[in-house]
Scaffold this motif. Structure first.
Motif, PDB file in Angstrom:
ATOM      1  N   LEU A 197      67.509  33.759  22.728  1.00 18.52           N
ATOM      2  CA  LEU A 197      66.638  33.935  21.571  1.00 18.52           C
ATOM      3  C   LEU A 197      66.179  32.555  21.136  1.00 18.52           C
ATOM      4  O   LEU A 197      67.002  31.678  20.883  1.00 18.52           O
ATOM      5  N   GLU A 198      64.855  32.368  21.062  1.00 19.16           N
ATOM      6  CA  GLU A 198      64.310  31.105  20.572  1.00 19.16           C
ATOM      7  C   GLU A 198      63.716  31.327  19.193  1.00 19.16           C
ATOM      8  O   GLU A 198      62.886  32.211  19.001  1.00 19.16           O
ATOM      9  N   ILE A 199      64.157  30.510  18.237  1.00 16.85           N
ATOM     10  CA  ILE A 199      63.638  30.589  16.876  1.00 16.85           C
ATOM     11  C   ILE A 199      62.802  29.345  16.630  1.00 16.85           C
ATOM     12  O   ILE A 199      63.309  28.221  16.638  1.00 16.85           O
ATOM     13  N   SER A 200      61.508  29.557  16.459  1.00 14.87           N
ATOM     14  CA  SER A 200      60.589  28.443  16.244  1.00 14.87           C
ATOM     15  C   SER A 200      60.445  28.194  14.751  1.00 14.87           C
ATOM     16  O   SER A 200      59.982  29.056  14.001  1.00 14.87           O
ATOM     17  N   LEU A 201      60.840  27.001  14.314  1.00 12.19           N
ATOM     18  CA  LEU A 201      60.775  26.644  12.901  1.00 12.19           C
ATOM     19  C   LEU A 201      59.494  25.906  12.546  1.00 12.19           C
ATOM     20  O   LEU A 201      59.197  25.709  11.370  1.00 12.19           O
ATOM     21  N   SER A 202      58.737  25.509  13.568  1.00 12.20           N
ATOM     22  CA  SER A 202      57.509  24.758  13.313  1.00 12.20           C
ATOM     23  C   SER A 202      56.600  24.885  14.523  1.00 12.20           C
ATOM     24  O   SER A 202      57.076  24.989  15.665  1.00 12.20           O
ATOM     25  N   ASP A 203      55.311  24.858  14.290  1.00 14.35           N
ATOM     26  CA  ASP A 203      54.345  24.884  15.386  1.00 14.35           C
ATOM     27  C   ASP A 203      54.179  23.505  16.015  1.00 14.35           C
ATOM     28  O   ASP A 203      53.608  23.380  17.096  1.00 14.35           O
ATOM     29  N   ASN A 204      54.669  22.495  15.323  1.00 17.79           N
ATOM     30  CA  ASN A 204      54.569  21.116  15.818  1.00 17.79           C
ATOM     31  C   ASN A 204      55.976  20.600  16.071  1.00 17.79           C
ATOM     32  O   ASN A 204      56.797  20.532  15.157  1.00 17.79           O
ATOM     33  N   THR A 221      61.351  12.322  22.139  1.00 15.17           N
ATOM     34  CA  THR A 221      60.636  13.598  22.272  1.00 15.17           C
ATOM     35  C   THR A 221      59.220  13.380  22.796  1.00 15.17           C
ATOM     36  O   THR A 221      58.489  12.505  22.321  1.00 15.17           O
ATOM     37  N   ARG A 222      58.875  14.228  23.788  1.00  5.48           N
ATOM     38  CA  ARG A 222      57.515  14.221  24.340  1.00  5.48           C
ATOM     39  C   ARG A 222      56.906  15.607  24.130  1.00  5.48           C
ATOM     40  O   ARG A 222      57.552  16.630  24.384  1.00  5.48           O
ATOM     41  N   ALA A 223      55.687  15.628  23.674  1.00  4.64           N
ATOM     42  CA  ALA A 223      55.042  16.896  23.330  1.00  4.64           C
ATOM     43  C   ALA A 223      54.882  17.803  24.541  1.00  4.64           C
ATOM     44  O   ALA A 223      54.894  19.035  24.423  1.00  4.64           O
ATOM     45  N   ASP A 224      54.747  17.229  25.727  1.00  4.31           N
ATOM     46  CA  ASP A 224      54.515  18.020  26.935  1.00  4.31           C
ATOM     47  C   ASP A 224      55.798  18.376  27.668  1.00  4.31           C
ATOM     48  O   ASP A 224      55.744  18.954  28.752  1.00  4.31           O
ATOM     49  N   GLU A 225      56.950  18.029  27.099  1.00  5.81           N
ATOM     50  CA  GLU A 225      58.204  18.275  27.793  1.00  5.81           C
ATOM     51  C   GLU A 225      59.226  18.827  26.800  1.00  5.81           C
ATOM     52  O   GLU A 225      59.812  18.108  25.988  1.00  5.81           O
ATOM     53  N   ARG A 226      59.496  20.148  26.880  1.00  6.34           N
ATOM     54  CA  ARG A 226      60.394  20.791  25.911  1.00  6.34           C
ATOM     55  C   ARG A 226      61.840  20.308  26.042  1.00  6.34           C
ATOM     56  O   ARG A 226      62.577  20.254  25.060  1.00  6.34           O
ATOM     57  N   THR A 227      62.230  19.951  27.285  1.00  3.81           N
ATOM     58  CA  THR A 227      63.614  19.507  27.457  1.00  3.81           C
ATOM     59  C   THR A 227      63.870  18.135  26.825  1.00  3.81           C
ATOM     60  O   THR A 227      65.012  17.692  26.740  1.00  3.81           O
TER      61      THR A 227
END
Length: 435
Positions: free
Chosen positions: A82-89, A129-135
């Protein structure tokens, strides 16, 4: 002074209230994560070539995730989460650094023997953190067994650990290798590591972050500064009071009043008996007869030490001759109040006759009695008396041995006589009684 006392009592009460509140209620700062205010999504390994499948539905504010994990040689790490997204950015998450716990109410059923779940609180930071890399989002993780129907489980955030593979893969500097919850855009709840195949159902009843409204160190600093301000205020108050003293007569009256109050409180046991000297208010011989018998028994049974000070005001006849008997009576009353204010509540001051007084000290040996006698002698010698001249006293000391009370008092009287013969304003101890 009364205002200072009221303020002190008030601050003590407020301090106790704050400490009690902090102990029972300070840890009630909460941040609730629900499907109503954040986006809940089901994710599985199918997006990476795996064969697992999952579904999610919502009912009464709860999230229900069902999952079939299938082993696949093309993707060796099957999972559902389950992924909970707290922000679009990903660079603008929520700051949970002021919280110290996460409370999870999750019901978990699975056919797999590993009944644990992984919880990841993903943190974002420009350093890694890189915007194009979720890991690249930091993995603050923990693995635990939620059970089914066990209710909420509060997990301290300091038990979370940063995954070592994430540190190695992203070449993270040591300054960013520890847990960080200051900018969280994503929370993940996933099946345990090492899961191969099986059916899983995850019911997320509630997720809450818990913290304190004020840090303990901050609260203690505030209390410390408050007490420091009170002390400084009290010192300033005392300094201003020193510059505004009343005339000596008013000062003496106030002092006598306060000492008289203390004497009254100390002798409340005898307030209803006719056992006081009518001039000075000190106890008379009759008042302590029974008590002295009890003390002699205690000494005889070796239960405690018992000592007496025989005190005589030096040259008191000259005071009467020079200032008159009215001033002499005032001095005797002031002498009683002064001595009473500087002995223990368990001690007894008795007017023995004229300007002679005896102080009886229970649980006191001759060495201790001499120390207290020297203190009384010094207080008398340095006190500001009503006739504005110095006044001294001589003191004889005796510790009770294998003898009668009258014999002990006689020995103290002999020691007093030696003190006066040696020049007055002295303390002399009688020779001990040999067994």
């Amino acid at each position: 002074m009364r205002n200072i006392q009221k303020i002190t009592i008030g601050i003590v009460i407020v301090t106790l209230i704050i400490l009690v509140w902090y102990h029972f209620r300070a840890n009630t700062k909460t941040y609730t994560i629900t499907p109503d205010n954040f986006r809940f999504m089901n994710i599985d390994d199918s997006s990476k070539g795996g064969l697992s499948s999952s579904a999610i539905k919502f009912k009464e504010g709860k999230a229900y995730i069902t999952c079939e994990v299938v082993k696949n040689s093309d993707y060796p790490w099957p999972y559902c989460e389950l992924e909970i997204s707290l922000s679009d950015n990903v660079f603008q998450g929520i700051d949970f650094s002021e919280y110290n716990k996460i409370s999870l109410d999750i019901d978990y059923t699975t056919s797999h023997p590993n009944k644990r779940l992984r919880v990841y609180i993903r943190n974002s930071h420009p350093a890694y953190t890189r915007a194009d890399e979720r890991t690249s989002l930091k993995f603050n993780g923990i693995e635990y067994s939620p059970g089914f129907g066990d209710g909420k489980k509060a997990i301290n955030l300091d038990t979370f650990q940063v995954l070592t593979w994430w540190i190695a893969d992203n070449n993270i500097d040591i300054e960013h290798a520890s847990t960080d919850f200051s900018n969280v855009p994503i929370i993940e709840i996933a099946t345990a590591s090492g899961v191969t195949e099986g059916s899983f159902e995850i019911i997320v009843n509630s997720i809450e972050f818990q913290g304190v409204w004020i840090k303990e160190s901050t609260m203690l600093k505030i209390l410390l500064y408050t007490w420091l301000l009170l002390i400084i205020g009290f010192i300033l108050y005392e300094q201003s009071k020193l510059h505004q003293r009343l005339r000596k007569s008013h000062q003496r009256a106030a002092k006598l009043f306060k000492l008289n109050q203390r004497l009254t409180e100390k002798n409340v046991k005898f307030s209803e008996l006719a056992n006081r000297d009518p001039l000075t208010g000190a106890l008379n011989r009759n008042a302590v007869q029974d008590w002295l018998k009890e003390m002699s028994q205690q000494v005889r049974w070796d239960k405690q030490d018992f000592s007496a000070l025989f005190i005589d005001i030096d040259n008191f006849k000259h005071v009467n001759d020079r200032y008159g008997h009215q001033v002499g009576d005032d001095i005797l009353r002031e002498f009683v109040l002064l001595i009473s204010a500087n002995i223990r509540s368990s001690d007894y001051l008795v007017r023995w006759g004229g300007e002679e007084f005896i102080v009886f000290f229970p649980e006191t040996n001759s060495h201790q009695a001499k120390h207290r006698a020297e203190r009384i002698r010094n207080i008398v010698a340095t006190h500001q008396w009503c006739h504005h001249n110095e006044l001294t006293c001589s003191i004889g000391i005796a510790q009770m041995g294998d003898e009668r009370i009258t014999e002990m008092i006689a020995r103290a009287d002999e020691a007093l006589y030696k003190a006066k013969s040696n020049g007055r304003n002295q303390v002399i101890s009688a020779n001990p009684v040999l067994s």
